[in-house]
Design a protein around this motif. Structure first.
Motif, PDB file in Angstrom:
ATOM      1  N   LYS A 154     -10.348  49.860  42.629  1.00  0.00           N
ATOM      2  CA  LYS A 154     -10.490  48.780  41.648  1.00  0.00           C
ATOM      3  C   LYS A 154      -9.337  48.779  40.659  1.00  0.00           C
ATOM      4  N   GLU A 158      -6.436  45.841  40.081  1.00  0.00           N
ATOM      5  CA  GLU A 158      -6.339  45.184  38.775  1.00  0.00           C
ATOM      6  C   GLU A 158      -4.900  45.153  38.264  1.00  0.00           C
ATOM      7  N   ASP A 170      -9.323  45.417  57.998  1.00  0.00           N
ATOM      8  CA  ASP A 170     -10.728  45.094  57.756  1.00  0.00           C
ATOM      9  C   ASP A 170     -11.527  45.283  59.036  1.00  0.00           C
ATOM     10  N   GLU A 203     -18.950  45.776  48.295  1.00  0.00           N
ATOM     11  CA  GLU A 203     -18.335  45.406  47.010  1.00  0.00           C
ATOM     12  C   GLU A 203     -16.809  45.501  47.090  1.00  0.00           C
ATOM     13  N   ARG A 205     -14.949  45.339  49.838  1.00  0.00           N
ATOM     14  CA  ARG A 205     -14.448  44.293  50.728  1.00  0.00           C
ATOM     15  C   ARG A 205     -14.362  42.957  49.999  1.00  0.00           C
ATOM     16  N   GLN A 206     -15.319  42.689  49.127  1.00  0.00           N
ATOM     17  CA  GLN A 206     -15.288  41.445  48.373  1.00  0.00           C
ATOM     18  C   GLN A 206     -14.133  41.446  47.370  1.00  0.00           C
ATOM     19  N   LEU A 207     -13.914  42.589  46.701  1.00  0.00           N
ATOM     20  CA  LEU A 207     -12.784  42.705  45.780  1.00  0.00           C
ATOM     21  C   LEU A 207     -11.460  42.442  46.501  1.00  0.00           C
ATOM     22  N   ARG A 209     -10.977  40.789  49.403  1.00  0.00           N
ATOM     23  CA  ARG A 209     -10.868  39.421  49.900  1.00  0.00           C
ATOM     24  C   ARG A 209     -10.657  38.409  48.776  1.00  0.00           C
ATOM     25  N   ASP A 210     -11.069  38.748  47.567  1.00  0.00           N
ATOM     26  CA  ASP A 210     -10.878  37.838  46.437  1.00  0.00           C
ATOM     27  C   ASP A 210      -9.507  37.989  45.778  1.00  0.00           C
ATOM     28  N   HIS A 211      -8.784  39.035  46.121  1.00  0.00           N
ATOM     29  CA  HIS A 211      -7.510  39.303  45.459  1.00  0.00           C
ATOM     30  C   HIS A 211      -6.403  38.400  46.026  1.00  0.00           C
ATOM     31  N   PRO A 212      -5.579  37.793  45.183  1.00  0.00           N
ATOM     32  CA  PRO A 212      -4.565  36.849  45.674  1.00  0.00           C
ATOM     33  C   PRO A 212      -3.445  37.480  46.487  1.00  0.00           C
TER      34      PRO A 212
END
Length: 245
Positions: A154, A158, A170, A203, A205-207, A209-212
């Motif tokens: 995380k 960030e 993945d 959680e 995997r979602q972080l 996939r949401d990262h640009p």
């Protein structure tokens, strides 16, 4: 020029210049004198990751001291590879293998990443760096990769510089072929992220996939062990985006 594997290679953390001498440390003395039993006047190759590779002549000024005197530069220093390898630590034996293969495959930076399901630990960063150096000695590499302090996934995401694309392996991706996805990556600066033996959490995997700056890729129809996935992913990334082109 390709590496000369017929001669012993040794990493030294001292400046290398024509006609200069460097003293072997205690571990190197034991290895050269007691394990290899190298005699006075023997030749070997030395490098420091900065000044290229040099042919050097071994001498014993005292019974407990070895000097290595450089005679000629055999290879110029190349640029350090720009590929960043981000990995969740594995158990000791398999992590040693993983690190060695990352060095061989052209990683320039090794970044341990702590995830929720990580099973390995980084208890001694100096040992990890020594493993990197040994791998460079054995496979003829002159640009020794940098090893960074472990960081939580995380926290890594960030503060990530979005100009460097993270290729994320993945295991839950529905596809099988990573090549079409990699061929669409336009960034020149690349990092490869391989997760732990237990996989990433939902959680995480979602972080990702949401990262640009993150692009997920599959690695074929089979579930691969983490160390196998590392080699496979490094190969396809180097072939499509890296220095194999």
């Amino acid at each position: 020029m390709r590496a000369n594997f017929r001669m012993q290679r040794l990493f030294v953390n001292q400046p290398l210049t024509a006609g200069g001498s460097v003293e072997a440390d205690s571990d190197q003395y034991n290895y050269l004198a007691n394990v290899l039993r190298m005699a006075e006047g023997a030749d070997l190759l030395v490098f420091n990751g900065r000044d290229g590779e040099w042919k050097a002549t071994l001498s014993y000024p005292t019974r407990k001291k070895i000097l290595l005197t450089t005679t000629e530069r055999t290879r110029e220093q190349p640029e350090t590879p720009d590929l960043h390898y981000l990995f969740a630590p594995l158990k000791t034996g398999r992590m040693d293998y993983l690190v060695q293969k990352a060095v061989e495959m052209g990683a320039g930076v090794l970044q341990p990443v702590m995830t929720q399901h990580v099973q390995g630990k980084i208890t001694n960063l100096d040992k990890l760096r020594a493993n990197v150096t040994e791998a460079a000695e054995q496979c003829g590499i002159l640009a020794v990769p940098q090893v960074l302090e472990p960081v939580k996934l995380k926290d890594l995401l960030e503060r990530w510089d979005v100009s460097r694309r993270i290729i994320y392996c993945d295991e839950g991706d529905e596809g099988q072929n990573p090549l079409p996805i990699l061929s669409r990556v336009v960034e020149k600066q690349i990092a490869l992220l391989v997760g732990p033996e237990g996989g990433f959490s939902d959680e995480e995997r979602q972080l990702l996939r949401d990262h640009p700056a993150v692009t997920p890729i599959p690695l074929g129809p089979r579930i691969l062990r983490a160390d196998t996935a590392a080699v496979a992913a490094l190969a396809v990334v180097q072939a499509i985006l890296g220095d194999w082109k």
